[in-house]
Design a protein around this motif. Structure first.
Motif, PDB file in Angstrom:
ATOM      1  N   TYR A 120     -46.124   2.765  -7.925  1.00  0.00           N
ATOM      2  CA  TYR A 120     -44.772   3.118  -7.229  1.00  0.00           C
ATOM      3  C   TYR A 120     -44.362   2.258  -6.062  1.00  0.00           C
ATOM      4  O   TYR A 120     -43.222   1.848  -6.100  1.00  0.00           O
ATOM      5  N   SER A 160     -47.783  13.230 -10.602  1.00  0.00           N
ATOM      6  CA  SER A 160     -47.513  11.970 -11.178  1.00  0.00           C
ATOM      7  C   SER A 160     -48.257  11.761 -12.574  1.00  0.00           C
ATOM      8  O   SER A 160     -48.012  11.136 -13.842  1.00  0.00           O
ATOM      9  N   LYS A 220     -46.575   9.277 -14.959  1.00  0.00           N
ATOM     10  CA  LYS A 220     -45.700   8.121 -14.261  1.00  0.00           C
ATOM     11  C   LYS A 220     -46.757   7.047 -13.512  1.00  0.00           C
ATOM     12  O   LYS A 220     -46.138   6.218 -12.943  1.00  0.00           O
TER      13      LYS A 220
END
Length: 82
Positions: free
Chosen positions: A27, A75, A80
């Protein structure tokens, strides 16, 4: 005796450092700081043990560590993470 199979806990065997590193790689600090509203992710974030790192704060603060671990599990469920 029953044999125990592999742990179903997605955090099993992961250190806090590895979890935070994986989140930062996936991220970046900016997004991580907006997703997990913790000051140590928004002001001088670091994993470096030689400075006041985010890890030091997370190790001392159970509620913050829980937020990070919960976000990591979220996540994983949403695929992700890189």
């Amino acid at each position: 005796m029953q044999e125990q199979g592999p742990s179903k806990d997605p955090l099993h065997g992961l250190t806090l450092e590895r979890i935070v590193t994986h989140l930062v790689e996936s991220y970046g600090w900016e997004v991580l700081g907006s997703e997990i509203r913790i000051r140590c992710f928004n002001e001088n974030p670091s994993i470096d043990p030689s400075v006041q790192s985010s890890l030091k704060f997370l190790r001392k603060t159970p509620w913050a560590r829980t937020k990070v671990e919960d976000f990591y599990k979220y996540s994983l469920r949403k695929n992700k993470l890189k």
